[in-house]
Design an enzyme around this catalytic site. Structure first.
Site, PDB file in Angstrom:
ATOM      1  N   HIS A  55       0.777  -1.054  -0.019  1.00 38.56           N
ATOM      2  CA  HIS A  55      -0.032   0.148   0.002  1.00 38.56           C
ATOM      3  C   HIS A  55       0.939   1.261   0.010  1.00 38.56           C
ATOM      4  CE1 HIS A  55      -2.247  -3.172   2.492  1.00 38.56           C
ATOM      5  NE2 HIS A  55      -3.086  -2.519   2.081  1.00 38.56           N
ATOM      6  N   ASP A  58       2.463   1.801   3.429  1.00 36.29           N
ATOM      7  CA  ASP A  58       3.163   0.816   4.080  1.00 36.29           C
ATOM      8  C   ASP A  58       4.798   1.339   3.636  1.00 36.29           C
ATOM      9  OD1 ASP A  58       1.083  -0.966   4.348  1.00 36.29           O
ATOM     10  OD2 ASP A  58       1.648  -2.001   2.607  1.00 36.29           O
ATOM     11  N   MET A  89       2.229  -5.708  -7.899  1.00 32.22           N
ATOM     12  CA  MET A  89       1.101  -5.299  -7.126  1.00 32.22           C
ATOM     13  C   MET A  89       1.106  -3.974  -6.289  1.00 32.22           C
ATOM     14  SD  MET A  89      -1.264  -5.228  -4.406  1.00 32.22           S
ATOM     15  CE  MET A  89      -1.853  -6.791  -3.689  1.00 32.22           C
ATOM     16  N   GLU A 182     -11.023  -6.730  -4.659  1.00 32.87           N
ATOM     17  CA  GLU A 182     -10.849  -7.581  -3.555  1.00 32.87           C
ATOM     18  C   GLU A 182     -12.157  -7.574  -2.571  1.00 32.87           C
ATOM     19  OE1 GLU A 182      -7.315  -7.504  -1.351  1.00 32.87           O
ATOM     20  OE2 GLU A 182      -8.205  -8.987   0.191  1.00 32.87           O
ATOM     21  N   LYS A 184     -14.781  -8.789   0.312  1.00 32.53           N
ATOM     22  CA  LYS A 184     -14.879  -9.121   1.777  1.00 32.53           C
ATOM     23  C   LYS A 184     -16.194  -8.879   2.324  1.00 32.53           C
ATOM     24  CE  LYS A 184     -12.050  -8.825   6.017  1.00 32.53           C
ATOM     25  NZ  LYS A 184     -10.837  -8.212   6.561  1.00 32.53           N
ATOM     26  N   GLU A 218      -9.707 -13.647  -1.767  1.00 27.27           N
ATOM     27  CA  GLU A 218      -9.016 -14.110  -0.574  1.00 27.27           C
ATOM     28  C   GLU A 218      -9.701 -15.140   0.074  1.00 27.27           C
ATOM     29  OE1 GLU A 218      -7.117 -11.258   1.744  1.00 27.27           O
ATOM     30  OE2 GLU A 218      -7.797 -12.181   3.641  1.00 27.27           O
ATOM     31  N   HIS A 221     -11.580 -14.323   3.145  1.00 24.40           N
ATOM     32  CA  HIS A 221     -12.690 -13.495   3.040  1.00 24.40           C
ATOM     33  C   HIS A 221     -14.126 -14.332   2.302  1.00 24.40           C
ATOM     34  CE1 HIS A 221     -10.007  -9.662   2.191  1.00 24.40           C
ATOM     35  NE2 HIS A 221     -10.002 -10.255   3.357  1.00 24.40           N
ATOM     36  N   ASP A 246      -5.147 -13.808  -3.082  1.00 24.98           N
ATOM     37  CA  ASP A 246      -4.653 -13.448  -1.839  1.00 24.98           C
ATOM     38  C   ASP A 246      -4.863 -14.904  -1.012  1.00 24.98           C
ATOM     39  OD1 ASP A 246      -4.175 -10.958  -2.040  1.00 24.98           O
ATOM     40  OD2 ASP A 246      -5.654  -9.940  -0.854  1.00 24.98           O
ATOM     41  N   ASP A 256     -11.365 -11.892  11.374  1.00 27.07           N
ATOM     42  CA  ASP A 256     -10.397 -12.164  10.263  1.00 27.07           C
ATOM     43  C   ASP A 256      -9.007 -12.460  10.873  1.00 27.07           C
ATOM     44  OD1 ASP A 256      -8.881 -11.656   7.853  1.00 27.07           O
ATOM     45  OD2 ASP A 256      -9.012  -9.612   7.648  1.00 27.07           O
ATOM     46  N   ASP A 258      -6.325 -14.128   9.004  1.00 26.57           N
ATOM     47  CA  ASP A 258      -5.338 -14.168   8.241  1.00 26.57           C
ATOM     48  C   ASP A 258      -4.168 -15.360   8.561  1.00 26.57           C
ATOM     49  OD1 ASP A 258      -5.965 -12.052   6.663  1.00 26.57           O
ATOM     50  OD2 ASP A 258      -5.155 -10.480   7.984  1.00 26.57           O
ATOM     51  N   ASP A 288      -1.493 -13.141   1.675  1.00 28.31           N
ATOM     52  CA  ASP A 288      -2.045 -11.937   2.390  1.00 28.31           C
ATOM     53  C   ASP A 288      -2.448 -12.541   3.646  1.00 28.31           C
ATOM     54  OD1 ASP A 288      -2.655  -9.548   3.190  1.00 28.31           O
ATOM     55  OD2 ASP A 288      -4.704  -9.551   2.279  1.00 28.31           O
TER      56      ASP A 288
HETATM   57  C1  GCO Z   1      -7.754  -7.487   4.744  1.00 23.37           C
HETATM   58  C2  GCO Z   1      -7.539  -7.333   3.233  1.00 23.37           C
HETATM   59  C3  GCO Z   1      -6.225  -6.443   3.072  1.00 23.37           C
HETATM   60  C4  GCO Z   1      -5.833  -6.369   1.429  1.00 23.37           C
HETATM   61  C5  GCO Z   1      -4.942  -5.239   1.374  1.00 23.37           C
HETATM   62  C6  GCO Z   1      -4.455  -5.213  -0.274  1.00 23.37           C
HETATM   63  O1  GCO Z   1      -8.669  -8.071   5.344  1.00 23.37           O
HETATM   64  O2  GCO Z   1      -7.148  -6.381   5.396  1.00 23.37           O
HETATM   65  O3  GCO Z   1      -7.242  -8.521   2.931  1.00 23.37           O
HETATM   66  O4  GCO Z   1      -4.943  -7.177   3.577  1.00 23.37           O
HETATM   67  O5  GCO Z   1      -5.686  -7.456   0.981  1.00 23.37           O
HETATM   68  O6  GCO Z   1      -5.433  -3.899   1.854  1.00 23.37           O
HETATM   69  O7  GCO Z   1      -5.531  -4.888  -0.955  1.00 23.37           O
HETATM   70 MN    MN Z   2      -6.389  -9.319   1.226  1.00 22.01          MN
HETATM   71 MN    MN Z   3      -8.120  -9.931   4.398  1.00 23.51          MN
END
Ligand code: GCO
Ligand code: MN
Ligand code: MN
Length: 388
Positions: A55, A58, A89, A182, A184, A218, A221, A246, A256, A258, A288
């Protein structure tokens, strides 16, 4: 080389925000020190990674001066070239700053929507400077808790207008980005717009330049939405819209998480890898996810290595699955090729339709057939569990 050791040819990528995650959660502060972007580049290169994604913020703080921005970007580019890493990306942070607390492109405040466009154009400039070809839109704050706000239809229109604007900007600058939406379902908003892959695919068809847009599904998600990730990516592949992915893992019905790829649902991960490999997907295999909050820096690199090793192990398992005679025989038995009606069911013509309507099916026999799916699934499990 030891088996399952990644190389850049595997096209694995991580985000600066993933391995750089400091372990903050809603109940507690960081458990790890921040890692600098050049250091992350060096460490990922040592692990055999192809590229690093980011991002805007970041890398460059939201309040950096132009001179600070240039110095940070220069040092980052130096690290990329020293260690041979790419930036395939880029994306925009449209969720962290309080200005975006009620949405960015879908804020009810036209000033916020305009600021979101401005910030995204600057971030697209940065991504292009770093060589990014894919641009992701994750609408973290694009949603509501209060549907009495009455903006459900307006928000989709504002979202569409913004994406159309930015696509034209990319084309006018000659950036040639492919955009990936993306989806979610929730978190951080109570309900996020375009909650699933299917929703995003439907929305893309309404954009002015749909050919420039695809999806970035993802694993976590779709799982949070109670859906199957392999099914979601199959639909994206079928539509020619899998522009990015992702990879991570997630328990259903939770916040969430991850998790490390394959950590929770290895069978879902297996069919994900199999779909990507079988379909000839040429894009990045982006992770991700982040290390558990319990971990120190060594745990972060164990997490990153683990994501890639699991992918490569599952890729090898997919090859074994294809070559396993018993599995292939079960598959062949499952797919009955002869419909018994000649051409009649394959292509419409008035004659074919008449022939098909006149055909006598043995309905009871069709219903009585055992397709062998229990056996097929057990064979798959045994292969995954390592006894085949
Ligand atoms: C989340 C998202 C993010 C995006 C990221 C890139 O759940 O926080 O998955 O990690 O993927 O902002 O677009
Ligand atoms: Mn993501
Ligand atoms: Mn995510």
């Amino acid at each position: 080389m030891a088996p399952y050791t990644p190389t850049p040819d595997d096209r694995f990528t991580f985000g600066l925000w993933t391995v750089g995650n400091v372990g903050r959660d809603p109940f507690g502060g960081p458990t790890r020190e921040p890692l600098s972007a050049p250091y992350i580049v060096q460490k990922l290169a040592e692990l055999g990674v192809y590229g690093v994604n980011l991002h805007d913020n970041d890398l460059v703080p939201i309040d950096a001066t132009a001179a600070e921005r240039d110095r940070i970007v220069r040092e980052f580019k130096q690290a990329l070239s020293d260690h041979g890493l790419k930036v395939p990306m880029a994306t925009t942070n449209l969720f962290g700053d309080p200005a975006f607390k009620d949405g960015a492109f879908t804020s009810a405040d036209a000033r916020v929507r305009a600021y979101a466009l401005q910030k995204t154009m600057a971030s697209m400039d940065l991504g292009a400077e770093l060589g990014a070809e894919t641009y992701v839109f994750w609408g973290g704050r694009e949603g509501t808790e209060v549907d009495g706000s009455g903006k459900l239809l307006d928000a989709l229109g504002w979202f569409r207008d913004s994406l159309n604007y930015l696509a034209e900007y990319s084309e006018s600058q000659g950036y040639g980005y492919r955009f990936a939406l993306e989806p979610k379902p929730n978190e951080p908003r109570g309900d996020i717009f375009l909650p699933t892959v299917g929703s995003a695919l439907g929305f893309i068809a309404t954009l002015a330049r749909p050919e420039l847009f695809g999806v970035n599904p993802e694993f976590a998600h779709e799982t949070m939405a109670g859906l199957s990730f392999p099914h979601a990516i199959a639909q994206a592949i079928d539509a020619g819209k899998l522009f990015h992915i992702d990879l991570n893992d997630q328990k259903m019905g939770r916040f969430d998480q991850d998790l490390r790829f394959g950590a929770e649902n290895p069978k879902g991960a297996f069919f994900t890898v199999k779909l990507l490999e079988d379909s000839g997907y040429t894009g990045m295999r982006h992770f991700d996810a982040h290390a558990l909050r319990t971990e120190d820096e060594a745990g972060v690199w164990a997490f990153a290595r683990g994501c890639m090793r699991t992918y490569l192990i599952l890729k090898e398992k997919a090859r074994q699955w294809d070559e396993d005679a018993e599995i292939q025989a079960a598959l062949q038995a499952y797919r009955v090729q002869d419909a018994g009606v000649g051409e009649a069911a394959t292509r419409f013509s008035p004659e074919n339709a008449a022939a098909l309507k006149a055909h006598a099916f043995d309905r009871v026999a069709l219903g009585a057939r055992g397709p062998g799916l229990e056996q097929l699934d057990q064979l798959t499990m045994e292969l995954l569990l390592g006894v085949r």
